[in-house]
Design an enzyme around this catalytic site. Structure first.
Site, mmCIF file in Angstrom:
data_model
loop_
_atom_site.group_PDB
_atom_site.id
_atom_site.type_symbol
_atom_site.label_atom_id
_atom_site.label_comp_id
_atom_site.label_asym_id
_atom_site.label_seq_id
_atom_site.Cartn_x
_atom_site.Cartn_y
_atom_site.Cartn_z
ATOM 1 N N GLU A 257 -23.674 -26.972 -30.982
ATOM 2 C CA GLU A 257 -23.071 -27.472 -32.222
ATOM 3 C C GLU A 257 -24.137 -27.867 -33.247
ATOM 4 O O GLU A 257 -23.908 -27.764 -34.457
ATOM 5 C CB GLU A 257 -22.139 -28.646 -31.928
ATOM 6 C CG GLU A 257 -20.957 -28.311 -31.024
ATOM 7 C CD GLU A 257 -20.131 -27.136 -31.511
ATOM 8 O OE1 GLU A 257 -20.105 -26.870 -32.734
ATOM 9 O OE2 GLU A 257 -19.500 -26.467 -30.670
ATOM 10 N N GLU A 286 -22.466 -18.262 -35.574
ATOM 11 C CA GLU A 286 -22.612 -18.287 -34.111
ATOM 12 C C GLU A 286 -24.001 -17.832 -33.674
ATOM 13 O O GLU A 286 -24.513 -18.277 -32.649
ATOM 14 C CB GLU A 286 -21.537 -17.411 -33.468
ATOM 15 C CG GLU A 286 -21.317 -17.657 -31.992
ATOM 16 C CD GLU A 286 -20.751 -19.040 -31.677
ATOM 17 O OE1 GLU A 286 -20.840 -19.444 -30.503
ATOM 18 O OE2 GLU A 286 -20.236 -19.703 -32.600
#
Length: 491
Positions: A257, A286
């Site tokens: 994250e 991502e």
């Protein structure tokens, strides 16, 4: 003010309202009282109604038509590209439909969480069926006669089609399966043993976040059922989770994250509250979280440093030395949960979801048959069955909140990360020596300068191509995985 200036002032207000809506979502996942869900659904619907009205406002068309595009620089042209794309998309979706989707998906999130806790697929399917019907209606409006799934995918990865992704995934699957089978036949690395204090996990996880350059003055780390990141610019928040038997879940969820959060924090501040002031696509997003987590965080060099931190924090962890710890961190093992999957098998979880959701949107798979289809496909891909719904159909939040077209970007991000790491290795010859000291400064600076600072300036594939010096390909990822796991497992 010129038409461009007026449009950008209007856009900043729209972006600010979007950030407020995102903050409501963060609150819902972290600290909102459980009983507030129905009201939160109405709040989200009301905000979505306001945002949709702003996106389709005829003044946007008027400004776009009045702008002298020849007078714009590259940044201005990129801003217009994003605004026009968003405006054209929003005009295709009726305001009533956008509002209904916001209301239903907000409420569906709580229904999914309760169903997951109770292993109650039957209690969730009616809600999921409603979400899918609404999203299919939206997709049909966006596609205007074209492919519905491609229209949904464009929300997350502009310029990429389902067929292109299917071809890439088709090249990945046999290679990943063959490597996994070879690993399964080899000796298994050791595991951690003991209980790991959750408060101590959170202290070390915040240290890791700072080591990766996450700016705590403009962010925070909280706990949630499903780790996520939220926000952009000056307020970027992340969440993680703890398990007393598995501290890696906490640490690598945090690092993952942080990759998302650092991307948002490091975008050029001149783009704040504009379309360029956020990550350009979920695939590129991502790529940042996965390269932070895997190529850097699970490397032999960095895990050597992390081994020392673990010993200092928890004492004896049941692992003899740094080499054994590296193998432990990268241990390939059976499991049902995508977010907990090892680096080798993770993409197989994504491929499963991609095929199922594409079939759902095409109308080739009924919601009532979804659990059986999931379980059959899982057993075929992994060689063992699903033992309970929370380990199967109910494990992910994405479908409940309408994120169809999102799942393939996870593997696309891995492919992009493979490309970026290949380029990083060439640019930073002393990378391993720095990682061995827990020093990620050079690595994160390279990513900031080559990818993150640009925000939405370039198209997704162009971001990777510029950093790599070649078009994106799955080849670097496969080469990296083969070299890594062949070494660890002595294949």
């Amino acid at each position: 003010m010129t038409p461009f200036d007026e449009l950008m002032a209007y856009q900043r207000e729209t972006q600010a309202l979007g950030q407020v809506m995102g903050r409501l979502g963060w609150d819902q996942e972290t600290v909102m009282p459980r009983g507030a869900a129905p009201q939160r659904g109405e709040e989200m619907a009301a905000l979505e109604s306001v945002l949709h009205a702003r996106r389709v406002d005829t003044r946007v068309s008027d400004w776009l038509d009045a702008i002298d595009h020849a007078a714009l620089d590259d940044v201005g042209r990129a801003q217009i590209r994003h605004i026009r794309r968003s405006h054209d998309r929003a005009r295709k979706v009726p305001a009533s439909l956008a509002t209904r989707i916001a209301r239903v998906t907000s409420q569906a999130q709580g229904i999914w969480a309760e169903a997951r806790a109770n292993e109650d697929v039957a209690g969730f399917l009616p809600t999921l069926e409603e979400v899918i019907a609404l999203k299919r209606e939206e997709g049909q409006a966006l596609a205007a006669g074209g492919d519905v799934y491609d229209a949904m995918l464009a929300d997350y990865e502009p310029g990429t089609t389902g067929d292109e992704i299917a071809a890439m995934f088709g090249a990945l699957r046999p290679e990943l399966t063959a490597l996994r089978e070879a690993v399964r036949a080899a000796n298994t690395p050791p595991q951690l043993s003991g209980t790991f204090d959750e408060a101590a996990q959170m202290r070390l996880t915040r240290k890791l976040a700072k080591a990766y350059g996450y700016d705590m003055a403009h962010g925070r780390v909280d706990k949630a059922v499903h780790p996520f990141s939220s926000g952009s610019g000056l307020d970027v928040r992340i969440t993680t989770r703890t398990n007393p038997a598995d501290p890696f879940n906490c640490f690598y969820s945090t690092i993952h994250e942080v990759g998302h959060g650092a991307y948002e924090q490091n975008i050029d501040r001149d783009y704040l509250l504009t379309p360029l002031g956020q990550g350009v696509s979920m695939g590129v997003h991502e790529s940042q979280s996965r390269i932070y987590e895997n190529q850097l965080g699970r490397s032999r060099a960095f895990t050597g440093w992390l081994f020392g931190e673990m010993r200092e924090t928890f004492g004896d962890i049941g692992i003899a030395d740094e080499d054994a710890f590296y193998a432990c961190v990268n241990r390939v093992s059976d499991g049902h949960i995508r977010t907990e999957a090892d680096e080798l098998q993770y993409n197989l979880h994504v491929l499963l979801r991609f095929d199922l959701e594409r079939a759902l949107m095409a109308g080739d798979l009924d919601v009532g048959d979804l659990e059986a289809a999931w379980n059959d496909r899982f057993e075929a891909d992994f060689g063992y069955g699903v033992d309970k719904p929370s380990n199967g159909l109910l494990q992910d939040v994405h479908w409940s909140v309408g994120l169809f077209g999102y799942f393939p970007t996870y593997t696309l991000g891995n492919v992009y990360a493979g490309c970026l790491f290949e380029a990083m290795r060439g640019a930073l010859p002393n990378l391993d020596a720095q990682l061995a000291k827990g020093d990620l400064t050079a690595a994160t600076r390279w990513l900031r300068e080559t990818v993150q600072t640009h925000g939405g300036l370039y198209e997704p594939r162009d971001v990777i191509a510029r950093a790599r010096g070649a078009e994106p390909s799955e080849a670097p990822l496969l080469a990296y995985l083969k070299e890594k796991f062949t070494t660890i497992y002595g294949l």
